[in-house]
Design a protein around this motif. Structure first.
Motif, PDB file in Angstrom:
ATOM      1  N   GLN A  92      16.185 -14.774 -22.546  1.00 31.36           N
ATOM      2  CA  GLN A  92      16.672 -16.136 -23.285  1.00 31.36           C
ATOM      3  C   GLN A  92      16.515 -17.148 -22.472  1.00 31.36           C
ATOM      4  OE1 GLN A  92      21.080 -14.398 -23.091  1.00 31.36           O
ATOM      5  NE2 GLN A  92      21.230 -15.554 -25.251  1.00 31.36           N
ATOM      6  N   SER A  93      15.852 -17.930 -23.125  1.00 33.69           N
ATOM      7  CA  SER A  93      15.618 -19.486 -22.400  1.00 33.69           C
ATOM      8  C   SER A  93      16.681 -20.227 -22.066  1.00 33.69           C
ATOM      9  CB  SER A  93      14.402 -20.346 -23.354  1.00 33.69           C
ATOM     10  OG  SER A  93      15.474 -20.640 -24.267  1.00 33.69           O
ATOM     11  N   VAL A  94      16.491 -21.089 -21.019  1.00 33.99           N
ATOM     12  CA  VAL A  94      17.592 -21.970 -20.533  1.00 33.99           C
ATOM     13  C   VAL A  94      18.216 -22.635 -21.997  1.00 33.99           C
ATOM     14  CG1 VAL A  94      16.708 -22.232 -18.153  1.00 33.99           C
ATOM     15  CG2 VAL A  94      15.878 -23.866 -19.988  1.00 33.99           C
ATOM     16  N   ASP A  95      17.483 -23.050 -22.923  1.00 36.17           N
ATOM     17  CA  ASP A  95      18.020 -23.737 -23.960  1.00 36.17           C
ATOM     18  C   ASP A  95      19.028 -22.792 -24.547  1.00 36.17           C
ATOM     19  OD1 ASP A  95      15.474 -25.544 -24.823  1.00 36.17           O
ATOM     20  OD2 ASP A  95      15.128 -24.137 -23.662  1.00 36.17           O
ATOM     21  N   GLU A  96      18.733 -21.394 -24.668  1.00 37.77           N
ATOM     22  CA  GLU A  96      19.442 -20.380 -25.441  1.00 37.77           C
ATOM     23  C   GLU A  96      20.676 -20.184 -24.579  1.00 37.77           C
ATOM     24  OE1 GLU A  96      16.105 -17.665 -27.875  1.00 37.77           O
ATOM     25  OE2 GLU A  96      16.566 -17.495 -25.810  1.00 37.77           O
ATOM     26  N   LEU A  97      20.599 -20.316 -23.265  1.00 43.09           N
ATOM     27  CA  LEU A  97      21.808 -20.104 -22.473  1.00 43.09           C
ATOM     28  C   LEU A  97      22.671 -21.328 -22.259  1.00 43.09           C
ATOM     29  CD1 LEU A  97      19.740 -18.308 -19.567  1.00 43.09           C
ATOM     30  CD2 LEU A  97      21.539 -17.172 -21.086  1.00 43.09           C
ATOM     31  N   GLY A  98      22.245 -22.507 -22.913  1.00 41.24           N
ATOM     32  CA  GLY A  98      22.849 -23.693 -22.540  1.00 41.24           C
ATOM     33  C   GLY A  98      22.795 -24.473 -21.579  1.00 41.24           C
ATOM     34  N   PHE A  99      21.786 -24.221 -20.772  1.00 40.02           N
ATOM     35  CA  PHE A  99      21.744 -24.824 -19.207  1.00 40.02           C
ATOM     36  C   PHE A  99      20.731 -25.912 -19.067  1.00 40.02           C
ATOM     37  CE2 PHE A  99      22.467 -20.217 -17.363  1.00 40.02           C
ATOM     38  CZ  PHE A  99      24.073 -20.318 -17.587  1.00 40.02           C
ATOM     39  N   GLY A 100      20.363 -26.253 -20.590  1.00 38.07           N
ATOM     40  CA  GLY A 100      19.111 -27.537 -20.823  1.00 38.07           C
ATOM     41  C   GLY A 100      18.102 -27.143 -21.333  1.00 38.07           C
ATOM     42  N   SER A 101      17.172 -27.775 -21.049  1.00 37.67           N
ATOM     43  CA  SER A 101      15.873 -27.643 -21.957  1.00 37.67           C
ATOM     44  C   SER A 101      14.712 -27.047 -21.203  1.00 37.67           C
ATOM     45  CB  SER A 101      15.462 -29.261 -22.598  1.00 37.67           C
ATOM     46  OG  SER A 101      14.365 -28.676 -23.404  1.00 37.67           O
ATOM     47  N   SER A 102      13.800 -26.273 -21.652  1.00 40.87           N
ATOM     48  CA  SER A 102      12.537 -25.691 -21.269  1.00 40.87           C
ATOM     49  C   SER A 102      11.508 -26.548 -21.833  1.00 40.87           C
ATOM     50  CB  SER A 102      12.573 -24.150 -21.505  1.00 40.87           C
ATOM     51  OG  SER A 102      12.694 -23.929 -22.866  1.00 40.87           O
ATOM     52  N   ARG A 103      11.632 -27.505 -22.509  1.00 38.90           N
ATOM     53  CA  ARG A 103      10.472 -28.163 -23.250  1.00 38.90           C
ATOM     54  C   ARG A 103      10.613 -29.820 -22.755  1.00 38.90           C
ATOM     55  NH1 ARG A 103       8.760 -25.239 -28.181  1.00 38.90           N
ATOM     56  NH2 ARG A 103       9.958 -23.329 -28.457  1.00 38.90           N
ATOM     57  N   ILE A 104       9.250 -30.026 -22.781  1.00 36.34           N
ATOM     58  CA  ILE A 104       9.169 -31.668 -22.682  1.00 36.34           C
ATOM     59  C   ILE A 104       7.989 -32.073 -23.574  1.00 36.34           C
ATOM     60  CG2 ILE A 104       8.702 -33.419 -21.027  1.00 36.34           C
ATOM     61  CD1 ILE A 104      10.098 -31.868 -18.885  1.00 36.34           C
ATOM     62  N   ASP A 105       8.210 -33.151 -24.256  1.00 36.59           N
ATOM     63  CA  ASP A 105       7.317 -33.503 -25.190  1.00 36.59           C
ATOM     64  C   ASP A 105       6.266 -34.339 -24.403  1.00 36.59           C
ATOM     65  OD1 ASP A 105       8.326 -32.189 -27.433  1.00 36.59           O
ATOM     66  OD2 ASP A 105       9.504 -33.995 -27.792  1.00 36.59           O
ATOM     67  N   GLY A 106       5.182 -34.229 -24.749  1.00 32.57           N
ATOM     68  CA  GLY A 106       3.931 -35.374 -24.426  1.00 32.57           C
ATOM     69  C   GLY A 106       4.453 -36.518 -25.116  1.00 32.57           C
ATOM     70  N   ASP A 107       3.846 -37.537 -24.221  1.00 33.45           N
ATOM     71  CA  ASP A 107       4.299 -39.102 -24.683  1.00 33.45           C
ATOM     72  C   ASP A 107       3.505 -39.151 -26.249  1.00 33.45           C
ATOM     73  OD1 ASP A 107       5.101 -42.038 -24.340  1.00 33.45           O
ATOM     74  OD2 ASP A 107       3.059 -42.080 -24.741  1.00 33.45           O
ATOM     75  N   ALA A 108       4.091 -39.847 -27.110  1.00 37.01           N
ATOM     76  CA  ALA A 108       3.525 -39.721 -28.454  1.00 37.01           C
ATOM     77  C   ALA A 108       2.447 -40.749 -28.418  1.00 37.01           C
ATOM     78  CB  ALA A 108       4.650 -40.250 -29.364  1.00 37.01           C
ATOM     79  N   ARG A 109       2.454 -41.861 -27.705  1.00 36.03           N
ATOM     80  CA  ARG A 109       1.580 -43.031 -27.677  1.00 36.03           C
ATOM     81  C   ARG A 109       0.296 -42.183 -26.999  1.00 36.03           C
ATOM     82  NH1 ARG A 109       0.941 -48.042 -23.501  1.00 36.03           N
ATOM     83  NH2 ARG A 109      -1.244 -48.283 -23.796  1.00 36.03           N
ATOM     84  N   LEU A 110       0.284 -41.630 -25.800  1.00 33.98           N
ATOM     85  CA  LEU A 110      -0.737 -41.203 -24.909  1.00 33.98           C
ATOM     86  C   LEU A 110      -1.281 -39.968 -25.585  1.00 33.98           C
ATOM     87  CD1 LEU A 110      -2.330 -40.873 -22.389  1.00 33.98           C
ATOM     88  CD2 LEU A 110      -0.184 -39.422 -21.409  1.00 33.98           C
ATOM     89  N   LEU A 111      -0.497 -39.233 -26.277  1.00 34.75           N
ATOM     90  CA  LEU A 111      -1.074 -37.809 -27.236  1.00 34.75           C
ATOM     91  C   LEU A 111      -2.169 -38.565 -28.168  1.00 34.75           C
ATOM     92  CD1 LEU A 111      -1.057 -34.970 -27.636  1.00 34.75           C
ATOM     93  CD2 LEU A 111       0.869 -35.393 -29.339  1.00 34.75           C
ATOM     94  N   ARG A 112      -1.613 -39.735 -28.786  1.00 39.22           N
ATOM     95  CA  ARG A 112      -2.569 -40.076 -29.899  1.00 39.22           C
ATOM     96  C   ARG A 112      -3.974 -40.713 -29.471  1.00 39.22           C
ATOM     97  NH1 ARG A 112       2.460 -42.348 -31.887  1.00 39.22           N
ATOM     98  NH2 ARG A 112       1.649 -44.296 -30.933  1.00 39.22           N
ATOM     99  N   THR A 113      -3.717 -41.410 -28.018  1.00 37.81           N
ATOM    100  CA  THR A 113      -4.996 -41.895 -27.557  1.00 37.81           C
ATOM    101  C   THR A 113      -5.738 -40.592 -27.065  1.00 37.81           C
ATOM    102  OG1 THR A 113      -3.680 -43.783 -26.640  1.00 37.81           O
ATOM    103  CG2 THR A 113      -5.786 -43.186 -25.368  1.00 37.81           C
TER     104      THR A 113
END
Length: 230
Positions: free
Chosen positions: A114-135
């Motif tokens: 079970q990920s920390v998301d499923e456990l309710g302890f936070g998030s295990s995912r961080i998105d890349g910055d959208a503008r930087l990703l496009r660049t």
């Protein structure tokens, strides 16, 4: 050196010195570029050590020192070589992360992981910055985009590969620092975060003879040469 990708000041974090050397070579900086914060250099490249803890600690140190000196970083990249998932990216290929995922951060039990998301302890995912990703995608059109997993123990068996792919079917690569760098970088909301990886081996049964580290390092150098020309 001119500003990197249109940003005022960039911090590029690799795990080990050989990765750092190839990033520097791609940027055309060679060994002249220090990994310390000197004179507000527009690009700083540092090797943090292996794993998310070292990556987070070193990134936070550099970000804090830069902010205190009045020359903060406004873009942070995690960069280096990685394992790639077969069918998603080729050995020697290039990956730009859409998100960095702490794939083994959670709890195991009778019902499976079970990920920390499923456990309710936070998030295990961080998105890349959208503008930087496009660049990055425009500058590196050959790159495969997708989630990049961060692990503390690299996947080394067919069974563990099957389990991780079941949890993350869209993942393109697996490395060991991205989520740590991202966790530190997001403490400075004005800083854009991204992750770039080049593929030295296939994720799965550990076979060092099949690894193509020089090829992956060459791709890493070429990627930063392309980015430096933007």
């Amino acid at each position: 050196m001119r500003p990197f990708l249109g940003y005022t000041r960039a911090l590029i974090v690799t795990a080990v010195e050989v990765e750092r050397a190839n990033v520097l070579a791609g940027l055309g900086l060679g060994e002249q570029a220090p990994d310390a914060l000197e004179a507000g250099a527009p690009v700083v490249v540092t090797a943090c050590g292996v794993g998310p803890a070292a990556a987070g600690a070193v990134t936070a140190q550099f970000m804090s020192m830069a902010a205190q000196d009045g020359a903060p970083f406004d873009v942070v990249l995690s960069a280096g070589i990685a394992g790639g998932f077969a069918g998603r990216v080729e050995i020697g290929g290039l990956v730009v992360a859409t998100e960095s995922i702490a794939a083994d951060l959670g709890a195991d039990g009778p019902d499976g992981f079970q990920s920390v998301d499923e456990l309710g302890f936070g998030s295990s995912r961080i998105d890349g910055d959208a503008r930087l990703l496009r660049t990055l995608r425009l500058a590196l059109p050959e790159a495969v985009g997708g989630p990049v997993l961060t692990v503390s123990t690299a996947t080394g068996t067919a069974h563990s590969k099957e389990l991780v792919q079941k949890r993350h079917p869209d993942a393109v690569a697996e490395a060991m620092e991205g989520f740590g760098v991202a966790t530190a970088a997001r403490l400075w909301p004005a800083a854009a975060f991204g992750e770039i990886r080049t593929i030295s081996n296939a994720v799965g049964p550990r076979d060092r003879a099949a690894w193509r580290i020089p090829q992956a390092l060459s791709t890493l150098k070429g990627a930063f040469a392309a980015l430096s020309s933007r």
